[in-house]
Design a protein around this motif. Structure first.
Motif, PDB file in Angstrom:
ATOM      1  N   LEU A  45       0.839  -1.200   0.000  1.00 54.87           N
ATOM      2  CA  LEU A  45       0.000   0.000   0.000  1.00 54.87           C
ATOM      3  C   LEU A  45       0.872   1.245   0.000  1.00 54.87           C
ATOM      4  O   LEU A  45       1.852   1.338   0.751  1.00 54.87           O
ATOM      5  CB  LEU A  45      -0.921   0.001   1.221  1.00 54.87           C
ATOM      6  CG  LEU A  45      -1.991  -1.114   1.245  1.00 54.87           C
ATOM      7  CD1 LEU A  45      -2.676  -1.166   2.594  1.00 54.87           C
ATOM      8  CD2 LEU A  45      -3.009  -0.879   0.143  1.00 54.87           C
ATOM      9  N   GLN A  46       0.504   2.214  -0.842  1.00 51.47           N
ATOM     10  CA  GLN A  46       1.338   3.384  -1.054  1.00 51.47           C
ATOM     11  C   GLN A  46       0.880   4.619  -0.283  1.00 51.47           C
ATOM     12  O   GLN A  46       1.624   5.603  -0.195  1.00 51.47           O
ATOM     13  CB  GLN A  46       1.381   3.717  -2.551  1.00 51.47           C
ATOM     14  CG  GLN A  46       1.898   2.589  -3.422  1.00 51.47           C
ATOM     15  CD  GLN A  46       3.347   2.265  -3.128  1.00 51.47           C
ATOM     16  OE1 GLN A  46       4.231   3.107  -3.289  1.00 51.47           O
ATOM     17  NE2 GLN A  46       3.599   1.045  -2.678  1.00 51.47           N
ATOM     18  N   GLN A  47      -0.325   4.594   0.274  1.00 52.43           N
ATOM     19  CA  GLN A  47      -0.823   5.773   0.976  1.00 52.43           C
ATOM     20  C   GLN A  47      -1.877   5.359   1.995  1.00 52.43           C
ATOM     21  O   GLN A  47      -2.297   4.197   2.047  1.00 52.43           O
ATOM     22  CB  GLN A  47      -1.409   6.786  -0.010  1.00 52.43           C
ATOM     23  CG  GLN A  47      -2.511   6.216  -0.893  1.00 52.43           C
ATOM     24  CD  GLN A  47      -2.928   7.177  -1.985  1.00 52.43           C
ATOM     25  OE1 GLN A  47      -2.436   8.299  -2.062  1.00 52.43           O
ATOM     26  NE2 GLN A  47      -3.856   6.765  -2.836  1.00 52.43           N
ATOM     27  N   GLY A  48      -2.308   6.324   2.805  1.00 47.48           N
ATOM     28  CA  GLY A  48      -3.332   6.066   3.814  1.00 47.48           C
ATOM     29  C   GLY A  48      -2.731   5.578   5.119  1.00 47.48           C
ATOM     30  O   GLY A  48      -1.508   5.483   5.297  1.00 47.48           O
ATOM     31  N   THR A  49      -3.599   5.233   6.047  1.00 46.35           N
ATOM     32  CA  THR A  49      -3.142   4.806   7.368  1.00 46.35           C
ATOM     33  C   THR A  49      -2.395   3.476   7.321  1.00 46.35           C
ATOM     34  O   THR A  49      -1.621   3.173   8.215  1.00 46.35           O
ATOM     35  CB  THR A  49      -4.346   4.678   8.324  1.00 46.35           C
ATOM     36  OG1 THR A  49      -5.303   3.767   7.756  1.00 46.35           O
ATOM     37  CG2 THR A  49      -5.013   6.025   8.548  1.00 46.35           C
ATOM     38  N   LEU A  50      -2.645   2.677   6.286  1.00 49.51           N
ATOM     39  CA  LEU A  50      -1.968   1.382   6.159  1.00 49.51           C
ATOM     40  C   LEU A  50      -0.787   1.450   5.193  1.00 49.51           C
ATOM     41  O   LEU A  50      -0.308   0.409   4.725  1.00 49.51           O
ATOM     42  CB  LEU A  50      -2.958   0.317   5.683  1.00 49.51           C
ATOM     43  CG  LEU A  50      -4.104  -0.008   6.632  1.00 49.51           C
ATOM     44  CD1 LEU A  50      -5.014  -1.062   6.022  1.00 49.51           C
ATOM     45  CD2 LEU A  50      -3.581  -0.478   7.986  1.00 49.51           C
ATOM     46  N   LYS A  51      -0.319   2.652   4.903  1.00 45.76           N
ATOM     47  CA  LYS A  51       0.828   2.793   4.010  1.00 45.76           C
ATOM     48  C   LYS A  51       2.009   1.984   4.528  1.00 45.76           C
ATOM     49  O   LYS A  51       2.344   2.022   5.710  1.00 45.76           O
ATOM     50  CB  LYS A  51       1.228   4.263   3.912  1.00 45.76           C
ATOM     51  CG  LYS A  51       2.431   4.501   3.018  1.00 45.76           C
ATOM     52  CD  LYS A  51       2.816   5.980   2.970  1.00 45.76           C
ATOM     53  CE  LYS A  51       4.045   6.191   2.106  1.00 45.76           C
ATOM     54  NZ  LYS A  51       4.449   7.632   2.062  1.00 45.76           N
ATOM     55  N   GLY A  52       2.631   1.213   3.635  1.00 48.33           N
ATOM     56  CA  GLY A  52       3.760   0.376   4.016  1.00 48.33           C
ATOM     57  C   GLY A  52       3.405  -1.061   4.303  1.00 48.33           C
ATOM     58  O   GLY A  52       4.289  -1.908   4.462  1.00 48.33           O
ATOM     59  N   VAL A  53       2.096  -1.361   4.373  1.00 51.74           N
ATOM     60  CA  VAL A  53       1.662  -2.742   4.583  1.00 51.74           C
ATOM     61  C   VAL A  53       1.694  -3.486   3.246  1.00 51.74           C
ATOM     62  O   VAL A  53       1.206  -2.985   2.232  1.00 51.74           O
ATOM     63  CB  VAL A  53       0.240  -2.790   5.187  1.00 51.74           C
ATOM     64  CG1 VAL A  53      -0.272  -4.231   5.247  1.00 51.74           C
ATOM     65  CG2 VAL A  53       0.243  -2.176   6.572  1.00 51.74           C
ATOM     66  N   GLY A  54       2.272  -4.669   3.249  1.00 52.08           N
ATOM     67  CA  GLY A  54       2.376  -5.447   2.019  1.00 52.08           C
ATOM     68  C   GLY A  54       1.875  -6.859   2.199  1.00 52.08           C
ATOM     69  O   GLY A  54       1.891  -7.414   3.304  1.00 52.08           O
ATOM     70  N   ILE A  55       1.408  -7.437   1.120  1.00 51.16           N
ATOM     71  CA  ILE A  55       0.956  -8.822   1.130  1.00 51.16           C
ATOM     72  C   ILE A  55       1.534  -9.530  -0.092  1.00 51.16           C
ATOM     73  O   ILE A  55       1.583  -8.963  -1.186  1.00 51.16           O
ATOM     74  CB  ILE A  55      -0.585  -8.915   1.137  1.00 51.16           C
ATOM     75  CG1 ILE A  55      -1.029 -10.384   1.211  1.00 51.16           C
ATOM     76  CG2 ILE A  55      -1.195  -8.209  -0.063  1.00 51.16           C
ATOM     77  CD1 ILE A  55      -2.524 -10.549   1.475  1.00 51.16           C
ATOM     78  N   GLY A  56       2.009 -10.735   0.108  1.00 56.70           N
ATOM     79  CA  GLY A  56       2.564 -11.513  -0.986  1.00 56.70           C
ATOM     80  C   GLY A  56       1.908 -12.870  -1.078  1.00 56.70           C
ATOM     81  O   GLY A  56       1.498 -13.453  -0.067  1.00 56.70           O
ATOM     82  N   LEU A  57       1.792 -13.375  -2.288  1.00 58.37           N
ATOM     83  CA  LEU A  57       1.174 -14.677  -2.505  1.00 58.37           C
ATOM     84  C   LEU A  57       1.889 -15.375  -3.663  1.00 58.37           C
ATOM     85  O   LEU A  57       2.171 -14.749  -4.696  1.00 58.37           O
ATOM     86  CB  LEU A  57      -0.310 -14.523  -2.837  1.00 58.37           C
ATOM     87  CG  LEU A  57      -1.137 -15.825  -2.909  1.00 58.37           C
ATOM     88  CD1 LEU A  57      -1.194 -16.479  -1.533  1.00 58.37           C
ATOM     89  CD2 LEU A  57      -2.539 -15.535  -3.425  1.00 58.37           C
ATOM     90  N   GLY A  58       2.171 -16.659  -3.485  1.00 56.51           N
ATOM     91  CA  GLY A  58       2.882 -17.387  -4.532  1.00 56.51           C
ATOM     92  C   GLY A  58       2.453 -18.834  -4.640  1.00 56.51           C
ATOM     93  O   GLY A  58       1.927 -19.424  -3.691  1.00 56.51           O
ATOM     94  N   ILE A  59       2.678 -19.404  -5.819  1.00 60.73           N
ATOM     95  CA  ILE A  59       2.361 -20.804  -6.098  1.00 60.73           C
ATOM     96  C   ILE A  59       3.531 -21.420  -6.852  1.00 60.73           C
ATOM     97  O   ILE A  59       4.085 -20.816  -7.776  1.00 60.73           O
ATOM     98  CB  ILE A  59       1.072 -20.936  -6.943  1.00 60.73           C
ATOM     99  CG1 ILE A  59      -0.141 -20.425  -6.167  1.00 60.73           C
ATOM    100  CG2 ILE A  59       0.852 -22.381  -7.378  1.00 60.73           C
ATOM    101  CD1 ILE A  59      -1.423 -20.382  -6.987  1.00 60.73           C
ATOM    102  N   ASN A  60       3.931 -22.621  -6.444  1.00 62.29           N
ATOM    103  CA  ASN A  60       4.926 -23.426  -7.161  1.00 62.29           C
ATOM    104  C   ASN A  60       4.282 -24.751  -7.534  1.00 62.29           C
ATOM    105  O   ASN A  60       3.776 -25.468  -6.668  1.00 62.29           O
ATOM    106  CB  ASN A  60       6.150 -23.691  -6.298  1.00 62.29           C
ATOM    107  CG  ASN A  60       6.810 -22.424  -5.786  1.00 62.29           C
ATOM    108  OD1 ASN A  60       6.895 -22.197  -4.591  1.00 62.29           O
ATOM    109  ND2 ASN A  60       7.267 -21.585  -6.694  1.00 62.29           N
ATOM    110  N   HIS A  61       4.314 -25.072  -8.826  1.00 57.96           N
ATOM    111  CA  HIS A  61       3.706 -26.316  -9.296  1.00 57.96           C
ATOM    112  C   HIS A  61       4.701 -27.094 -10.140  1.00 57.96           C
ATOM    113  O   HIS A  61       5.433 -26.529 -10.958  1.00 57.96           O
ATOM    114  CB  HIS A  61       2.456 -26.050 -10.134  1.00 57.96           C
ATOM    115  CG  HIS A  61       1.918 -27.288 -10.800  1.00 57.96           C
ATOM    116  ND1 HIS A  61       1.180 -28.234 -10.109  1.00 57.96           N
ATOM    117  CD2 HIS A  61       2.053 -27.758 -12.076  1.00 57.96           C
ATOM    118  CE1 HIS A  61       0.864 -29.216 -10.933  1.00 57.96           C
ATOM    119  NE2 HIS A  61       1.388 -28.951 -12.134  1.00 57.96           N
TER     120      HIS A  61
END
Length: 803
Positions: free
Chosen positions: A716-732
Motif C-alpha cells: 500500500l502506497q498511501q493512507g493509514t496502512l501505508k507500508g503494509v504489504g501482502i505476498g502470494l505465490g504458487i509453485n507447481h
C-alpha cells in the motif's frame, strides 16, 4: 507610407532568415562510470531552461536552441550532479560523452526520476553476452532473479531463489561431496550447477549464500561459444552477479528466524572510503543455522564478502572482491533406488519408508570451507574500445563423513544398506579472462565486437577412505539397529575394512579464444555471430600410492552461434531466433579389443530457438517466451560386435538425444506498489539412440514435464496502512520419473502444488515480515534416481533495519 511598407516587406525575409540561422541543436550521450549507457538521466540546458531525458542508448537531443554560451546540467535522484559549460554554434553541436561517477550497479539501486520500476527484472546484462547488451536486442533467452524479489520472498537459500525461473528445477540439494557438491538442477532437460560468478568460472562444494547476490542470471540453451564446456550444461548455465560497492553511504541489517531452528543474520554495508569518492567499499556477511523436520540434521554457515572499487580517473576502474565461506552440516537424506532389477515400489507411497527419519546422526558431519578471490580491471581505451580483465581464484574443500543409503536387495524394497566414508578433498582453480569490447560504426552500421581469451586451470587432491557398508536397516518398521549409527560406528567400520584408500591428484587446463559481434543491420535489426575455439588438456590423475598417472588426453572443440533480433517496436517488442552450440569433453576408454579405438570426440549440442520479448508500458511489463529444440550428438552407448567369431562389448560414439519445449517468463509492475513474476515451462525429452534399456525413454535428469510458478507482492502506497504489504505465490511441478529403464521399470514422484504467502510492514527505516512456505503442508519430493523428501510447512519471521 508606401515606401515604409515596401521597406518592411524587404526587411522581413531577412529577419526570418536571421532567426532561422539562430536556431541550433545539441546531441550527446551519457554513460555510467563503467561505460554503460544510462537511460532516464535529466539533461537540462541553461539559461534557456529546456530539459530532456536520456534514451535507452544514453543519448539525448535538444532542438530549437539559440547559439551562444550555455550550461548543461546532468541530474537524477541519487546521483552526483554534473555541470558542463558549452558554446552553442549555429550548426549541430555534438557534445563529447559524459560519464557519471556512479557505475551501473549503483544506478540499478536507484529509481530514476522516481518513476515506477519493475523490481523483478533488469533491462540489460553485462555478462550474458560478455558485453553491455539490452535484453530486447539479445538473441539469447535468459531470466533474472533480482535481490528485490529475494527480499520480498524472505529468501534464505539459493535453491528457493531459482524456483522463480521457467525451465529449471532442483534435482538434488547440495551434498557437499568432493568434486560436485553443489546442488544439481535440471534446465531444459539437462543437468546443470551454479558454477559462474560475474561471468567467470567459480566452482564450489556447496551452494552459494544469497547474501551477496545482486542478481542470478539463468542463461538458457547451449552456450559454448562464449562460456566453453568446462562448467556449462547443455540446457544452459547459472551466473551469479555479486553486489558492487556504491558511492553513497547505506546498508541493511536483517534477522530471519522460524520453524525448525532456522536463524539467519545478514548485514550489507556500503559507501565511499575517501572524501573524493575514488575508493568505494562494501561488505556483506551472513550467519545461518537451519535444522530439519527429521529426527537429526542441521546446516550452519558463516559467510563474509568484502569488496573494494577504486576509480583513479574516469577511464579506469579496479575492483577487488573476496568471498569467504565456512560451513558444517549433516548429509542430506536421499534414498537411492535399485538400478538392476524390477522395482517393487513405484511411488513414495508404495515405498515402506519413514521420511521423518534422517538415517544419520548429528555427529556425522562434513565441512565445506571455500574462498573466492577476484580482481577486475576495466579500462576505457577510448570512446570506441574498452578492455576488461578478470582474474579469479577459487579454493574449496570437502572434509568429513559422507554417507548414502540404497536399496540393493534382489527380493525386496524394504532392506536398505547404509554406506559411509571419511573423505578429505581440496581443489583450487584459477580463471583468467581478457575481453576487448568495441562499439563502432562501419558503413553506417553499428558493431559491438567482443574479442576474448580465457584460461582455466584446475587442480585437486583427494585422500579418501573406502566407502563401507555400516549396516542394513529394515525400513518397513522401526528397526532398533537404525539408532546405532554415529561417527564412532563409522570409524569402526572403516577400521575393519580391507578396502583401499584413495590418494590421488588431478589437473586440467582449458584455453579458450572467442569472438562475437552484434551487428545493427538497421536500428531495429540485429545480427549476432560468435565462434569459440576451446582446447582442453587433461593432465591425468596421479595415484600417490602407486606412483602412476592415468587418464591423460586432450581435445579441441569449436562452438559457433548465430542470432537474429528484429525489434518490431523499438525498445518494446522483439522477435528473436538463434542457433546455439555447446560441447562437453569426453574421456577415452580402454576397449576390449585393440582394433577398436577408445578415443572420442567432444559431445555436441545444437539448439534452434525462436521467440518474442516484450518491454511494454514504460518497463511495467517484461516478457520472454520461446520454443527450443536441442539435439545432442556424439553420446557414448554400448554395442556388441563380433571379431574373429568372438563377441566384444564395446563403447561407440553415435548416441543421440532430443530435448524440446516452451519457456515463458513474465514480470510486471502494472500499478505502483504491485510487482509480479510468473513463469511456465514444458519439456519433452527422450534418448533417440542409446542403450536398448533406455532407448526412446525420458532421461531421469530431465525432471518434470511441466513447471509453473507465480509470485505477486503488493504494498500500500498511501493512507493509514501505508507500508503494509501482502505476498502470494504458487509453485507447481508435474510428476517426475526419477527411474526409467526396461530392467527397473519406472518410479514416479507425484505432482505437487505449493502455496506460499507473506505479510510485511515498512515504517521509516524498519521492515517487518512474516512468510509461510508450503501453507497447505503438502508432502512432496524431488530427485534424480533418488527420493528426496522436501520441507513441510514452515513459518519465517523477519526484522530488518536499513539506513
Amino acid at each position: 507610407m508606401n515606401k515604409f511598407i515596401i521597406y518592411l516587406m524587404l526587411l522581413l525575409p531577412c529577419s526570418l532568415q536571421a532567426q532561422a540561422q539562430q536556431k541550433t541543436e545539441i546531441y550527446g550521450k551519457i554513460f555510467s562510470a563503467d561505460g554503460k549507457p544510462v537511460e532516464g538521466i535529466t539533461v537540462k540546458l541553461l539559461p534557456q531552461d529546456i530539459s530532456v531525458s536520456t534514451k535507452a542508448n544514453g543519448s539525448y537531443l535538444l532542438k530549437s536552441l539559440k547559439p551562444g554560451p550555455a550550461q548543461i546540467h546532468i541530474s537524477a535522484i541519487g546521483i552526483q550532479s554534473q555541470i558542463r559549460d558549452i558554446q552553442l554554434e549555429e550548426k549541430r553541436n555534438i557534445i563529447s560523452n559524459i560519464y557519471l561517477t556512479e557505475d551501473q550497479s549503483t544506478l540499478d539501486e536507484i529509481v530514476i526520476n522516481g518513476a515506477s520500476k519493475n523490481k523483478y527484472t533488469r533491462k540489460q546484462s553485462l555478462y550474458v553476452s560478455k558485453m553491455p547488451l539490452r535484453n530486447m536486442e539479445n538473441s539469447q533467452s535468459y531470466a533474472v532473479v533480482t535481490k528485490e524479489l529475494l527480499k520480498s520472498q524472505v529468501n534464505t537459500n539459493y535453491d528457493d531463489a531459482l524456483a522463480n525461473v521457467s525451465g529449471i528445477d532442483k534435482l538434488w540439494s547440495s551434498t557437499g561431496r568432493p568434486g560436485d557438491g553443489v546442488s544439481y538442477y535440471t534446465l531444459r532437460g539437462f543437468t546443470t550447477q551454479a558454477a559462474m560468478v560475474n561471468g567467470v568460472v567459480s566452482i564450489a562444494s556447496t551452494s552459494p549464500d544469497p547474501a551477496n547476490l545482486e542478481t542470478i542470471e539463468v542463461i538458457k540453451g547451449p552456450s559454448g561459444s562464449l562460456y566453453g564446456g568446462a562448467a556449462v550444461g547443455f540446457g544452459g548455465l547459472i551466473n551469479n552477479v555479486t553486489k558492487k560497492p556504491l558511492d553513497t553511504i547505506g546498508g541493511r541489517i536483517n534477522y530471519i528466524f522460524g520453524s525448525y531452528a532456522q536463524h539467519r543474520v545478514t548485514a550489507d554495508v556500503y559507501g565511499p572510503l575517501t572524501a573524493n569518492k575514488k575508493l568505494l567499499g562494501r561488505i556483506n556477511t551472513a550467519y545461518s543455522h537451519t535444522g530439519t523436520f527429521q529426527d537429526a540434521g542441521f546446516n550452519k554457515s558463516i559467510f563474509v564478502a568484502p569488496s573494494l572499487l577504486y576509480r583513479p580517473n574516469d577511464k579506469l576502474d579496479i575492483q577487488l572482491d573476496a568471498e569467504i565461506y565456512q560451513s558444517k552440516a549433516t548429509n542430506p537424506m536421499m534414498v537411492f533406488l535399485n538400478r538392476s532389477r524390477q522395482l517393487f515400489a513405484r511411488t513414495p507411497d508404495e515405498l515402506q519408508f519413514d521420511f521423518n527419519k534422517s538415517y544419520t546422526n548429528n555427529d556425522v558431519t562434513f565441512k565445506n570451507p571455500s574462498t573466492n578471490l577476484r580482481g577486475n580491471v576495466n579500462y576505457r581505451i577510448n570512446e570506441q574500445w574498452t578492455s576488461n580483465t578478470t582474474v579469479s581464484y577459487n579454493r574449496r574443500k570437502s572434509d568429513g563423513y559422507f554417507q548414502y543409503i540404497m536399496y540393493l536387495q534382489n527380493a525386496n524394497d524394504t532392506l536398505i544398506n547404509r554406506y559411509a566414508a571419511l573423505q578429505n578433498y581440496v581443489a583450487n582453480s584459477i580463471n583468467a579472462q581478457q575481453n576487448f569490447i568495441g562499439d563502432f560504426h562501419i558503413g553506417g552500421m553499428r558493431n559491438r565486437l567482443l574479442i576474448g581469451l580465457d584460461l582455466l586451470s584446475q587442480k585437486s587432491e583427494t585422500h579418501n577412505s573406502p566407502y563401507v557398508q555400516t549396516d542394513q536397516i529394515n525400513t518397513s518398521y522401526d528397526d532398533p539397529d537404525y539408532y546405532k549409527f554415529n561417527a564412532a560406528f563409522i570409524d569402526a567400520a572403516i577400521a575393519a575394512s580391507n578396502g583401499a584408500q584413495t590418494n590421488n591428484r588431478s589437473r586440467t587446463q582449458v584455453f579458450g579464444a572467442y569472438v562475437s559481434n552484434v551487428l545493427d543491420v538497421t536500428s531495429q535489426l540485429h545480427l549476432n555471430l560468435a565462434l569459440r575455439m576451446d582446447y582442453f588438456n587433461n593432465k591425468g590423475t596421479y595415484n600417490i600410492d602407486k606412483d602412476t598417472t592415468t587418464g591423460k588426453f586432450n581435445q579441441t572443440a569449436f562452438s559457433p552461434r548465430v542470432g537474429l533480433v528484429y525489434e518490431a517496436i523499438k525498445d518494446q517488442v522483439s522477435f528473436f531466433a538463434n542457433y546455439q552450440n555447446g560441447f562437453k569433453n569426453v574421456s577415452p576408454v580402454v576397449q576390449p579389443h585393440p582394433s577398436v579405438s577408445g578415443d572420442f570426440k567432444p559431445q555436441q549440442a545444437s539448439q534452434w530457438e525462436a521467440g518474442v520479448k516484450f518491454n511494454l508500458l514504460e518497463d511495467k511489463i517484461g516478457l520472454t517466451a520461446s520454443y527450443y529444440d536441442i539435439s545432442v550428438d556424439n553420446m557414448i552407448r554400448p554395442e556388441t560386435i563380433e571379431i574373429d567369431g568372438k563377441s566384444y562389448n564395446i563403447s561407440v560414439q553415435d548416441g543421440t538425444r532430443l530435448s524440446r519445449g516452451l519457456d515463458f517468463d513474465l514480470t510486471a509492475a502494472p500499478i505502483q506498489g504491485l510487482n509480479m513474476i510468473l513463469s511456465y515451462s514444458f519439456n519433452d525429452s527422450k534418448t533417440t539412440k542409446a542403450a536398448a534399456n533406455v532407448n526412446n525413454l525420458r532421461p531421469t535428469e530431465a525432471g518434470p514435464k511441466h513447471l509453473a510458478n507465480i509470485w505477486a507482492n503488493y504494498t500500500l502506497q498511501q493512507g493509514t496502512l501505508k507500508g503494509v504489504g501482502i505476498g502470494l505465490g504458487i509453485n507447481h511441478a508435474s510428476e517426475n520419473i526419477i527411474t526409467n529403464s526396461i530392467p527397473t521399470g519406472t518410479f514416479v514422484l507425484p505432482s505437487y502444488t505449493l502455496l506460499n504467502g507473506s505479510l510485511s510492514y515498512s515504517y521509516k527505516h524498519m521492515e517487518f515480515a512474516v512468510k509461510a512456505n508450503n501453507l497447505t503442508n503438502q508432502t512432496y519430493f524431488k530427485g534424480w534416481t533418488t527420493v528426496n523428501s522436501q520441507m513441510p510447512r514452515n513459518i519465517l519471521g523477519s526484522i530488518a533495519y536499513h539506513f
